[in-house]
Design a protein around this motif. Structure first.
Motif, PDB file in Angstrom:
ATOM      1  N   ILE A  51     -22.917 -23.171 -11.861  1.00 54.61           N
ATOM      2  CA  ILE A  51     -23.954 -22.202 -11.953  1.00 54.61           C
ATOM      3  C   ILE A  51     -25.122 -22.854 -12.903  1.00 54.61           C
ATOM      4  CG2 ILE A  51     -24.422 -20.157 -12.910  1.00 54.61           C
ATOM      5  CD1 ILE A  51     -21.884 -18.937 -11.518  1.00 54.61           C
ATOM      6  N   THR A  52     -24.266 -23.291 -14.000  1.00 53.74           N
ATOM      7  CA  THR A  52     -25.495 -23.639 -15.100  1.00 53.74           C
ATOM      8  C   THR A  52     -26.192 -25.074 -14.855  1.00 53.74           C
ATOM      9  OG1 THR A  52     -23.354 -24.732 -16.325  1.00 53.74           O
ATOM     10  CG2 THR A  52     -24.074 -22.624 -16.886  1.00 53.74           C
ATOM     11  N   HIS A  53     -25.665 -26.026 -14.297  1.00 50.44           N
ATOM     12  CA  HIS A  53     -26.293 -27.309 -13.913  1.00 50.44           C
ATOM     13  C   HIS A  53     -27.205 -27.066 -13.203  1.00 50.44           C
ATOM     14  CE1 HIS A  53     -26.861 -31.568 -13.617  1.00 50.44           C
ATOM     15  NE2 HIS A  53     -26.972 -31.269 -12.133  1.00 50.44           N
ATOM     16  N   PRO A  54     -27.590 -26.123 -12.168  1.00 50.86           N
ATOM     17  CA  PRO A  54     -28.904 -25.894 -11.480  1.00 50.86           C
ATOM     18  C   PRO A  54     -29.812 -25.161 -12.399  1.00 50.86           C
ATOM     19  CG  PRO A  54     -27.104 -25.362  -9.908  1.00 50.86           C
ATOM     20  CD  PRO A  54     -26.432 -25.737 -11.386  1.00 50.86           C
ATOM     21  N   ALA A  55     -29.591 -24.535 -13.251  1.00 53.24           N
ATOM     22  CA  ALA A  55     -30.414 -23.812 -14.210  1.00 53.24           C
ATOM     23  C   ALA A  55     -31.375 -24.674 -14.732  1.00 53.24           C
ATOM     24  CB  ALA A  55     -29.612 -23.007 -15.133  1.00 53.24           C
TER      25      ALA A  55
END
Length: 79
Positions: A51-55
């Protein structure tokens, strides 16, 4: 490239099933992906990373909403 074992392939698909809707802010579609991720052998940390990487490429608000959903589902599954 050798074929992946079925459990490993299921885990990889779960990461994609979580990261796609999270990046697109499709919260209503996250529950399914987040709900089956542990069944496919993922820890809570692994979907969190997905979730956080594509942010960085999509949007921080979408990722933060997805993290909130992950925390809610993780809490429900631990009770």
């Amino acid at each position: 490239m050798p074929r992946q074992s079925v459990p490993q392939a299921s885990a990889h698909r779960s990461l994609v099933t979580v990261s796609g809707p999270a990046a697109l802010h499709r919260i209503e579609q996250l529950d399914c992906g987040l709900g089956v991720a542990p069944d496919n052998g993922l820890s809570v940390a692994e979907p969190s990373e997905a979730i956080t990487h594509p942010a960085f490429h999509a949007s921080r608000p979408a990722a933060m909403t997805a993290i909130t959903q992950l925390e809610k589902i993780a809490a429900e599954r631990s009770t």
